[in-house]
Design a protein around this motif. Structure first.
Motif, PDB file in Angstrom:
ATOM      1  N   VAL A  38       0.883  -1.369   0.010  1.00  0.00           N
ATOM      2  CA  VAL A  38       0.121  -0.036  -0.008  1.00  0.00           C
ATOM      3  C   VAL A  38       0.693   1.255  -0.025  1.00  0.00           C
ATOM      4  CG1 VAL A  38      -0.361   0.107   2.741  1.00  0.00           C
ATOM      5  CG2 VAL A  38      -2.164   1.245   1.069  1.00  0.00           C
ATOM      6  N   LYS A  39       0.393   2.309  -0.655  1.00  0.00           N
ATOM      7  CA  LYS A  39       1.169   3.540  -0.510  1.00  0.00           C
ATOM      8  C   LYS A  39       0.443   4.361   0.407  1.00  0.00           C
ATOM      9  CE  LYS A  39       0.845   5.978  -4.675  1.00  0.00           C
ATOM     10  NZ  LYS A  39       1.018   6.507  -5.652  1.00  0.00           N
ATOM     11  N   LEU A  40       0.773   5.295   1.231  1.00  0.00           N
ATOM     12  CA  LEU A  40       0.173   5.919   2.123  1.00  0.00           C
ATOM     13  C   LEU A  40      -0.308   7.359   1.577  1.00  0.00           C
ATOM     14  CD1 LEU A  40       2.912   5.339   5.269  1.00  0.00           C
ATOM     15  CD2 LEU A  40       0.562   4.119   4.608  1.00  0.00           C
ATOM     16  N   GLY A  41      -0.231   7.423   0.630  1.00  0.00           N
ATOM     17  CA  GLY A  41      -0.831   8.809  -0.090  1.00  0.00           C
ATOM     18  C   GLY A  41      -0.436   8.978  -1.623  1.00  0.00           C
ATOM     19  N   SER A  42      -1.472   9.698  -2.156  1.00  0.00           N
ATOM     20  CA  SER A  42      -1.007   9.852  -3.735  1.00  0.00           C
ATOM     21  C   SER A  42       0.154  10.691  -3.836  1.00  0.00           C
ATOM     22  CB  SER A  42      -2.241  10.761  -4.347  1.00  0.00           C
ATOM     23  OG  SER A  42      -2.534  11.856  -3.563  1.00  0.00           O
ATOM     24  N   ASN A  43       0.463  11.337  -2.865  1.00  0.00           N
ATOM     25  CA  ASN A  43       1.938  12.056  -2.962  1.00  0.00           C
ATOM     26  C   ASN A  43       3.215  11.199  -2.811  1.00  0.00           C
ATOM     27  OD1 ASN A  43       1.107  11.520  -0.350  1.00  0.00           O
ATOM     28  ND2 ASN A  43       2.132  13.401   0.422  1.00  0.00           N
ATOM     29  N   LYS A  44       2.900   9.990  -2.274  1.00  0.00           N
ATOM     30  CA  LYS A  44       3.921   9.071  -2.504  1.00  0.00           C
ATOM     31  C   LYS A  44       4.231   8.461  -3.541  1.00  0.00           C
ATOM     32  CE  LYS A  44       4.462   9.709   2.110  1.00  0.00           C
ATOM     33  NZ  LYS A  44       5.654  10.534   2.758  1.00  0.00           N
ATOM     34  N   GLU A  45       5.673   7.925  -3.744  1.00  0.00           N
ATOM     35  CA  GLU A  45       5.895   7.244  -4.987  1.00  0.00           C
ATOM     36  C   GLU A  45       6.139   5.542  -4.583  1.00  0.00           C
ATOM     37  OE1 GLU A  45       9.564   8.877  -6.773  1.00  0.00           O
ATOM     38  OE2 GLU A  45       8.512  10.711  -6.890  1.00  0.00           O
ATOM     39  N   LEU A  46       6.284   5.344  -3.597  1.00  0.00           N
ATOM     40  CA  LEU A  46       6.430   3.698  -3.024  1.00  0.00           C
ATOM     41  C   LEU A  46       5.815   3.483  -1.798  1.00  0.00           C
ATOM     42  CD1 LEU A  46      10.462   3.729  -3.660  1.00  0.00           C
ATOM     43  CD2 LEU A  46       8.752   2.888  -5.313  1.00  0.00           C
ATOM     44  N   ALA A  47       5.653   2.289  -1.580  1.00  0.00           N
ATOM     45  CA  ALA A  47       5.030   1.861  -0.184  1.00  0.00           C
ATOM     46  C   ALA A  47       6.327   2.080   0.693  1.00  0.00           C
ATOM     47  CB  ALA A  47       5.017   0.224  -0.417  1.00  0.00           C
ATOM     48  N   PRO A  48       5.883   2.024   1.980  1.00  0.00           N
ATOM     49  CA  PRO A  48       7.049   2.229   3.094  1.00  0.00           C
ATOM     50  C   PRO A  48       7.878   1.201   2.951  1.00  0.00           C
ATOM     51  CG  PRO A  48       4.686   2.447   3.852  1.00  0.00           C
ATOM     52  CD  PRO A  48       4.487   1.996   2.450  1.00  0.00           C
ATOM     53  N   MET A  49       9.290   1.736   3.210  1.00  0.00           N
ATOM     54  CA  MET A  49      10.299   0.727   3.272  1.00  0.00           C
ATOM     55  C   MET A  49      10.423  -0.216   4.640  1.00  0.00           C
ATOM     56  SD  MET A  49      11.835   1.067   0.395  1.00  0.00           S
ATOM     57  CE  MET A  49      11.927   2.215  -0.911  1.00  0.00           C
ATOM     58  N   ASP A  50       9.950   0.512   5.719  1.00  0.00           N
ATOM     59  CA  ASP A  50       9.980  -0.074   6.927  1.00  0.00           C
ATOM     60  C   ASP A  50       9.001  -1.366   7.119  1.00  0.00           C
ATOM     61  OD1 ASP A  50      10.459  -1.101   9.435  1.00  0.00           O
ATOM     62  OD2 ASP A  50      10.142   1.052  10.349  1.00  0.00           O
ATOM     63  N   PRO A  51       9.305  -2.645   7.279  1.00  0.00           N
ATOM     64  CA  PRO A  51       8.204  -3.594   7.399  1.00  0.00           C
ATOM     65  C   PRO A  51       7.297  -3.341   8.642  1.00  0.00           C
ATOM     66  CG  PRO A  51      10.361  -4.500   7.888  1.00  0.00           C
ATOM     67  CD  PRO A  51      10.497  -2.967   7.531  1.00  0.00           C
ATOM     68  N   ASP A  52       8.022  -2.437   9.487  1.00  0.00           N
ATOM     69  CA  ASP A  52       7.017  -2.278  10.894  1.00  0.00           C
ATOM     70  C   ASP A  52       6.256  -1.039  10.920  1.00  0.00           C
ATOM     71  OD1 ASP A  52       7.982  -4.803  11.868  1.00  0.00           O
ATOM     72  OD2 ASP A  52       9.471  -3.878  12.939  1.00  0.00           O
ATOM     73  N   TRP A  53       6.048  -0.447   9.613  1.00  0.00           N
ATOM     74  CA  TRP A  53       5.459   0.932   9.628  1.00  0.00           C
ATOM     75  C   TRP A  53       4.045   0.821  10.179  1.00  0.00           C
ATOM     76  CZ3 TRP A  53       0.783   1.826   7.368  1.00  0.00           C
ATOM     77  CH2 TRP A  53       0.190   1.004   6.356  1.00  0.00           C
ATOM     78  N   TYR A  54       3.276  -0.087  10.039  1.00  0.00           N
ATOM     79  CA  TYR A  54       1.998  -0.281  10.512  1.00  0.00           C
ATOM     80  C   TYR A  54       1.681   0.006  12.080  1.00  0.00           C
ATOM     81  CZ  TYR A  54      -3.008  -1.549  10.910  1.00  0.00           C
ATOM     82  OH  TYR A  54      -4.278  -1.559  11.205  1.00  0.00           O
ATOM     83  N   TYR A  55       2.827  -0.632  12.702  1.00  0.00           N
ATOM     84  CA  TYR A  55       2.993  -0.382  14.321  1.00  0.00           C
ATOM     85  C   TYR A  55       3.155   1.191  14.652  1.00  0.00           C
ATOM     86  CZ  TYR A  55       3.005  -5.473  14.271  1.00  0.00           C
ATOM     87  OH  TYR A  55       3.188  -6.817  14.155  1.00  0.00           O
ATOM     88  N   TYR A  56       4.139   1.764  13.719  1.00  0.00           N
ATOM     89  CA  TYR A  56       4.525   2.856  14.135  1.00  0.00           C
ATOM     90  C   TYR A  56       3.264   3.908  13.784  1.00  0.00           C
ATOM     91  CZ  TYR A  56       9.444   1.524  14.817  1.00  0.00           C
ATOM     92  OH  TYR A  56      10.576   1.081  15.158  1.00  0.00           O
ATOM     93  N   ARG A  57       2.784   3.656  12.606  1.00  0.00           N
ATOM     94  CA  ARG A  57       1.597   4.530  12.364  1.00  0.00           C
ATOM     95  C   ARG A  57       0.446   4.437  13.273  1.00  0.00           C
ATOM     96  NH1 ARG A  57      -0.413   7.377   7.762  1.00  0.00           N
ATOM     97  NH2 ARG A  57       1.679   7.795   7.644  1.00  0.00           N
TER      98      ARG A  57
END
Length: 145
Positions: A38-57
């Motif tokens: 998943v991209k975190l917005g239309s302003n992003k070019e790539l999905a998050p690199m950190d595999p634990d991004w969901y916990y941080y969000r």
């Protein structure tokens, strides 16, 4: 005995990291299947690199709701939005994607940390505030030692 420690009294980066570590260690948070693409917005070019991004969000949303509530998905999309790079044209503000925010809020609701506010939006429950204050006091006690 000193005054009680709240989330506002400690460093925001450290509290988010500790909350994320707590969520990951607890095993109660299930990361959605689409989290790696998943991209975190239309302003992003790539999905998050950190595999634990969901916990941080999720941890960041919990901290955000501690500081300022109630907040709905629309307001949180604005908060997590950024400027969209448009090549040679000027940048424009773009909101963040709503689905990851909504799923993270639903995750916090299953933990009984967040509840729906009667006037709209979401707010932290007493249990959520208590757990976040406990994590903040652990951070402060570790600093003084």
């Amino acid at each position: 005995m000193g005054k009680p420690t709240s989330v506002k009294d400690v460093d925001q980066v450290e509290i988010v990291n500790r909350i994320a570590a707590f969520l990951k260690k607890s095993g109660k948070v299930t990361v959605p299947q689409w989290a790696d693409v998943v991209k975190l917005g239309s302003n992003k070019e790539l999905a998050p690199m950190d595999p634990d991004w969901y916990y941080y969000r999720t941890a960041s949303l919990a901290r955000r709701l501690y500081i300022r509530f109630p907040a709905g998905v629309g307001k949180l999309r604005e908060i997590y939005g950024h400027n969209k790079r448009r090549g040679v044209r000027p940048n424009h503000f773009s909101k963040a994607a709503g689905s990851p925010i909504r799923k993270a809020l639903q995750t916090l609701e299953t933990l009984k940390w967040v509840e729906k506010h009667p006037d709209g939006g979401r707010r932290l429950t007493l249990q959520g505030r208590k757990d976040l204050d406990r994590i903040a006091s652990q951070i402060r006690n570790n600093k003084t030692e």
